[in-house]
Design an enzyme around this catalytic site. Structure first.
Site, PDB file in Angstrom:
ATOM      1  N   GLY A  14     -11.639 -11.396 -63.300  1.00 19.44           N
ATOM      2  CA  GLY A  14     -12.005 -10.307 -64.211  1.00 19.44           C
ATOM      3  C   GLY A  14     -11.478  -8.968 -63.706  1.00 19.44           C
ATOM      4  CB  SER A 108     -23.881  -2.046 -66.329  1.00 15.63           C
ATOM      5  OG  SER A 108     -23.790  -1.199 -67.444  1.00 15.63           O
ATOM      6  CB  SER A 109     -24.047   3.472 -66.303  1.00 15.52           C
ATOM      7  OG  SER A 109     -23.170   3.199 -67.369  1.00 15.52           O
ATOM      8  CB  CYS A 110     -25.906  -0.083 -70.247  1.00 16.04           C
ATOM      9  SG  CYS A 110     -25.910  -1.769 -69.692  1.00 16.04           S
ATOM     10  CE1 TYR A 137     -23.233  -6.974 -68.975  1.00 17.84           C
ATOM     11  CE2 TYR A 137     -23.630  -4.611 -69.022  1.00 17.84           C
ATOM     12  CZ  TYR A 137     -22.973  -5.703 -68.488  1.00 17.84           C
ATOM     13  OH  TYR A 137     -22.070  -5.521 -67.461  1.00 17.84           O
ATOM     14  CE  LYS A 141     -24.205  -6.899 -65.340  1.00 21.42           C
ATOM     15  NZ  LYS A 141     -23.538  -7.704 -64.289  1.00 21.42           N
ATOM     16  CG  HIS A 180     -16.088  -1.190 -72.389  1.00 16.42           C
ATOM     17  ND1 HIS A 180     -15.971  -2.327 -71.625  1.00 16.42           N
ATOM     18  CD2 HIS A 180     -17.409  -0.974 -72.541  1.00 16.42           C
ATOM     19  CE1 HIS A 180     -17.178  -2.770 -71.313  1.00 16.42           C
ATOM     20  NE2 HIS A 180     -18.074  -1.968 -71.854  1.00 16.42           N
TER      21      HIS A 180
HETATM   22  P1  GDP Z   1     -20.778   1.935 -74.485  1.00 20.07           P
HETATM   23  O1  GDP Z   1     -20.458   2.879 -73.360  1.00 20.07           O
HETATM   24  O2  GDP Z   1     -21.662   0.816 -74.091  1.00 20.07           O
HETATM   25  O3  GDP Z   1     -21.289   2.666 -75.696  1.00 20.07           O
HETATM   26  O4  GDP Z   1     -19.435   1.169 -74.857  1.00 20.07           O
HETATM   27  P2  GDP Z   1     -18.005   1.506 -75.486  1.00 20.07           P
HETATM   28  O5  GDP Z   1     -17.046   1.848 -74.420  1.00 20.07           O
HETATM   29  O6  GDP Z   1     -17.672   0.322 -76.338  1.00 20.07           O
HETATM   30  O7  GDP Z   1     -18.197   2.762 -76.469  1.00 20.07           O
HETATM   31  C1  GDP Z   1     -18.339   4.067 -75.998  1.00 20.07           C
HETATM   32  C2  GDP Z   1     -18.273   5.040 -77.150  1.00 20.07           C
HETATM   33  O8  GDP Z   1     -16.942   5.090 -77.672  1.00 20.07           O
HETATM   34  C3  GDP Z   1     -19.181   4.707 -78.344  1.00 20.07           C
HETATM   35  O9  GDP Z   1     -19.730   5.911 -78.828  1.00 20.07           O
HETATM   36  C4  GDP Z   1     -18.194   4.130 -79.351  1.00 20.07           C
HETATM   37  O10 GDP Z   1     -18.642   4.261 -80.690  1.00 20.07           O
HETATM   38  C5  GDP Z   1     -16.982   5.012 -79.077  1.00 20.07           C
HETATM   39  N1  GDP Z   1     -15.700   4.463 -79.576  1.00 20.07           N
HETATM   40  C6  GDP Z   1     -14.802   5.164 -80.316  1.00 20.07           C
HETATM   41  N2  GDP Z   1     -13.776   4.384 -80.677  1.00 20.07           N
HETATM   42  C7  GDP Z   1     -14.013   3.159 -80.122  1.00 20.07           C
HETATM   43  C8  GDP Z   1     -13.290   1.922 -80.151  1.00 20.07           C
HETATM   44  O11 GDP Z   1     -12.228   1.781 -80.750  1.00 20.07           O
HETATM   45  N3  GDP Z   1     -13.843   0.874 -79.463  1.00 20.07           N
HETATM   46  C9  GDP Z   1     -15.019   1.004 -78.775  1.00 20.07           C
HETATM   47  N4  GDP Z   1     -15.501  -0.062 -78.102  1.00 20.07           N
HETATM   48  N5  GDP Z   1     -15.739   2.152 -78.772  1.00 20.07           N
HETATM   49  C10 GDP Z   1     -15.240   3.210 -79.420  1.00 20.07           C
END
Ligand code: GDP
Length: 307
Positions: A14, A108-110, A137, A141, A180
């Site tokens: 990974g 994870s920070s979540c 998730y 964690k 992400h």
């Molecule tokens: P999070 O940190 O768990 O929310 O995970 P993400 O990295 O998937 O998303 C972070 C933020 O980026 C959220 O507010 C999403 O709505 C925004 N975002 C904007 N465009 C995108 C995209 O194309 N993909 C994803 N995954 N998130 C996006």
């Protein structure tokens, strides 16, 4: 850890596990126990027990997990809970059974409450409700953190936990439904530039704030903590600064050289408004990141799309 200590990196294919493996190899470690998901299903208790019996690792980095962006987390909710609980429970328990000298669990920070004060201090764990889009998730964690703490308490195991912020770098997932934000936007802007598409869709409002760490910095931090930290309390790993999703999108747009517009799709969720790590504990131990966001994005873009 000695250079010839047997080391098991669960999840070595990974993004995180492979970065830890590269880092350790660069440091001169050469005795690894390998498992891959085809031969060893880490959700299978007996299979994991047999693997530990055969390999007898002295050190374990637990970087295997089912991971994904906001879309995947919010869709495969049962899988995110079950797979992660099973993987981490099996590995942590067998590390105890087989007398592993030290284990590092990656969280994870979540794990932090959705509305926790910022920056997120380690003490804020379990002080409020979680962000709904990644609650399964996060619950898994948090259980992993507690397993490390309680195996330390009851059995004296030297098991530590670290909580990385949002990561990016080599071996990231670029599948737009599961990835992400950072890899998703790199891909979207790159393809839009190639196809002369007039605009790129960015999910949500663009206002959420996120912190990003290059996975090579994470690997260096994990190695540092494996050598220098053996306490019960888990530790945040991040940079200590964040950007809005809109700022991130503008930065990626610039790196890629795309000249069209951003279009925010507010039918998609924003997720947590902000999750900036407090890295005071990490800095006080003497570790700090080295790759700034812009540079990291440039490197990642080049490696993934320009070769
Ligand atoms: P999070 O940190 O768990 O929310 O995970 P993400 O990295 O998937 O998303 C972070 C933020 O980026 C959220 O507010 C999403 O709505 C925004 N975002 C904007 N465009 C995108 C995209 O194309 N993909 C994803 N995954 N998130 C996006």
């Amino acid at each position: 850890m000695n250079k010839d200590s047997k080391i098991y990196i669960a999840g070595h294919r990974g993004m995180v596990g492979s970065a830890i493996l590269r880092h350790l190899q660069k440091e001169g470690f050469n005795n690894f126990a390998y498992s891959n998901s085809k031969d060893l299903d880490l959700r299978d208790q007996t299979a994991v027990a047999n693997f530990f019996e055969k390999e007898k690792p002295a050190y374990v980095f637990l970087a295997a997990a089912k991971v994904g962006g906001i879309g995947a987390n919010n869709t495969y909710r049962a899988e995110f809970l079950y797979d992660n609980l099973m993987i981490q429970s099996n590995v942590i328990h067998q590390a105890y059974v087989h007398g592993v000298e030290k284990l590092m669990f990656l969280g994870s920070s979540c794990i932090y409450p959705k509305m926790a004060p910022q920056p997120l201090k380690e003490d804020y764990l379990l002080t409020g409700s979680l962000e709904p889009t990644n609650e399964p998730y996060a619950v898994a964690k948090i259980s992993g953190i507690k397993m490390c703490e309680e195996y330390r308490f009851q059995y004296g195991c030297n098991f530590i936990s670290v909580m990385p912020t949002n990561l990016y770098g080599p071996n990231d997932n670029y599948d737009l439904k599961k990835s992400h934000v950072l890899p998703a936007l790199l891909r979207k802007f790159h393809e839009a530039k190639q196809n002369n598409t007039p605009s790129v869709e960015v999910w949500g409002t663009g206002s959420p704030l996120r912190e990003f760490l290059h996975v090579e910095d994470l690997a260096a931090a994990c190695y540092f903590l494996m050598q220098n930290y053996s306490e019960k309390e888990f530790i945040n790993i991040g940079t200590g600064t964040d950007v809005s999703i809109k700022e991130l999108a503008m930065m990626i747009k610039e790196v890629v050289g795309y000249e069209g517009e951003l279009q925010f799709d507010t039918s998609k969720p924003d997720g947590t408004p902000r999750k900036l790590m407090d890295v005071g504990r990490l800095h006080s131990l003497g570790w700090k990141h080295t790759i700034e966001l812009k540079e990291g994005i440039e490197r990642t873009y080049k490696e993934k799309f320009l070769n």
